[in-house]
Design a protein around this motif. Structure first.
Motif, PDB file in Angstrom:
ATOM      1  N   GLY A   1       0.823  -1.214   0.000  1.00  0.00           N
ATOM      2  CA  GLY A   1       0.000   0.000   0.000  1.00  0.00           C
ATOM      3  C   GLY A   1       0.848   1.252   0.000  1.00  0.00           C
ATOM      4  O   GLY A   1       0.541   2.232  -0.685  1.00  0.00           O
ATOM      5  N   ALA A   2       1.953   1.235   0.751  1.00  0.00           N
ATOM      6  CA  ALA A   2       2.846   2.393   0.800  1.00  0.00           C
ATOM      7  C   ALA A   2       3.489   2.637  -0.566  1.00  0.00           C
ATOM      8  O   ALA A   2       3.567   3.778  -1.029  1.00  0.00           O
ATOM      9  CB  ALA A   2       3.913   2.187   1.871  1.00  0.00           C
ATOM     10  N   VAL A   3       3.935   1.564  -1.212  1.00  0.00           N
ATOM     11  CA  VAL A   3       4.522   1.707  -2.548  1.00  0.00           C
ATOM     12  C   VAL A   3       3.475   2.240  -3.525  1.00  0.00           C
ATOM     13  O   VAL A   3       3.753   3.143  -4.323  1.00  0.00           O
ATOM     14  CB  VAL A   3       5.111   0.362  -3.038  1.00  0.00           C
ATOM     15  N   LEU A   4       2.267   1.702  -3.452  1.00  0.00           N
ATOM     16  CA  LEU A   4       1.184   2.165  -4.328  1.00  0.00           C
ATOM     17  C   LEU A   4       0.915   3.653  -4.118  1.00  0.00           C
ATOM     18  O   LEU A   4       0.764   4.409  -5.077  1.00  0.00           O
ATOM     19  CB  LEU A   4      -0.091   1.357  -4.087  1.00  0.00           C
ATOM     20  N   GLY A   5       0.863   4.103  -2.871  1.00  0.00           N
ATOM     21  CA  GLY A   5       0.627   5.516  -2.582  1.00  0.00           C
ATOM     22  C   GLY A   5       1.705   6.413  -3.153  1.00  0.00           C
ATOM     23  O   GLY A   5       1.416   7.471  -3.720  1.00  0.00           O
ATOM     24  N   CYS A   6       2.957   5.991  -3.024  1.00  0.00           N
ATOM     25  CA  CYS A   6       4.067   6.776  -3.591  1.00  0.00           C
ATOM     26  C   CYS A   6       3.985   6.834  -5.113  1.00  0.00           C
ATOM     27  O   CYS A   6       4.166   7.898  -5.711  1.00  0.00           O
ATOM     28  CB  CYS A   6       5.405   6.181  -3.163  1.00  0.00           C
ATOM     29  N   VAL A   7       3.686   5.698  -5.731  1.00  0.00           N
ATOM     30  CA  VAL A   7       3.595   5.648  -7.189  1.00  0.00           C
ATOM     31  C   VAL A   7       2.455   6.529  -7.699  1.00  0.00           C
ATOM     32  O   VAL A   7       2.612   7.287  -8.655  1.00  0.00           O
ATOM     33  CB  VAL A   7       3.441   4.186  -7.685  1.00  0.00           C
ATOM     34  N   VAL A   8       1.300   6.451  -7.039  1.00  0.00           N
ATOM     35  CA  VAL A   8       0.143   7.251  -7.462  1.00  0.00           C
ATOM     36  C   VAL A   8       0.453   8.733  -7.375  1.00  0.00           C
ATOM     37  O   VAL A   8       0.198   9.495  -8.311  1.00  0.00           O
ATOM     38  CB  VAL A   8      -1.112   6.888  -6.636  1.00  0.00           C
ATOM     39  N   SER A   9       1.024   9.180  -6.260  1.00  0.00           N
ATOM     40  CA  SER A   9       1.297  10.611  -6.122  1.00  0.00           C
ATOM     41  C   SER A   9       2.387  11.063  -7.092  1.00  0.00           C
ATOM     42  O   SER A   9       2.318  12.156  -7.641  1.00  0.00           O
ATOM     43  CB  SER A   9       1.665  10.976  -4.681  1.00  0.00           C
ATOM     44  N   PHE A  10       3.392  10.224  -7.327  1.00  0.00           N
ATOM     45  CA  PHE A  10       4.444  10.584  -8.276  1.00  0.00           C
ATOM     46  C   PHE A  10       3.882  10.675  -9.695  1.00  0.00           C
ATOM     47  O   PHE A  10       4.171  11.620 -10.427  1.00  0.00           O
ATOM     48  CB  PHE A  10       5.596   9.576  -8.228  1.00  0.00           C
ATOM     49  N   LEU A  11       3.044   9.703 -10.098  1.00  0.00           N
ATOM     50  CA  LEU A  11       2.464   9.730 -11.441  1.00  0.00           C
ATOM     51  C   LEU A  11       1.483  10.889 -11.605  1.00  0.00           C
ATOM     52  O   LEU A  11       1.439  11.518 -12.662  1.00  0.00           O
ATOM     53  CB  LEU A  11       1.762   8.401 -11.747  1.00  0.00           C
TER      54      LEU A  11
END
Length: 171
Positions: A156-166
């Motif tokens: 979930g943490a990786v997903l959150g970082c990826v979403v905000s970066f994209l």
């Protein structure tokens, strides 16, 4: 009195502390990058939970359920912290606040809530063993999938970082 907004004035106002999006017809919609990132990460995580990988089936009830892979709690708070860091910098007080909030939420999801779910599982087994005449034999079972494993929290943490970066790179 009506004001006329030109593209130059919109661009100047959007480069200041508040951001704005120009849509068709020149209308200006206020945007909040950290808030949009957090909500989008939550929605993506909840949507991903509907795919039951082990059973290879779609489960729409998972859209509103807690627990599961990936952790939508972790995705939400890390997207919030990451987007604040990208927008305001890592020296901002708001970034520090978001990181502390994320740490507390992720600790709670993988620790306290995970163990509460395991206790609910054991209590449900105990209640099932009661004879039918026992007053607690007809009690509705407790919800078991409350928390997350550390792997689900990390995903979930990786997903959150990826979403905000994209989301930031697409803006």
């Amino acid at each position: 009195m009506d004001e006329v907004l030109t593209m130059a004035s919109v661009e100047a106002s959007s480069s200041s502390s508040s951001s704005a999006a120009v849509v068709k017809g020149g209308a200006v919609l206020p945007t909040n990058f950290p808030l949009l990132s957090a909500f989008l990460a939550f929605a993506v995580a909840q949507f991903l939970k509907t795919f039951r990988y082990k059973e290879k089936r779609w489960d729409s009830k998972r859209l509103i359920a807690s627990g599961g892979m990936p952790s939508s709690h972790s995705a939400t708070v890390t997207a919030l912290a990451m987007s604040i860091g990208l927008q305001d910098g890592t020296r901002a007080s708001s970034f520090a606040l978001a990181v502390v909030l994320a740490a507390i939420v992720m600790y709670d999801a993988s620790g306290i809530r995970l163990h509460a779910g395991r206790q609910a599982e054991i209590l449900n087994q105990i209640v099932c063993e009661y004879p039918p005449e026992h007053p607690l034999s007809n009690v509705r079972p407790l919800r078991e999938p409350l928390g997350h494993t550390p792997f689900q929290v990390g995903a979930g943490a990786v997903l959150g970082c990826v979403v905000s970066f994209l989301l930031r790179s697409s803006a």
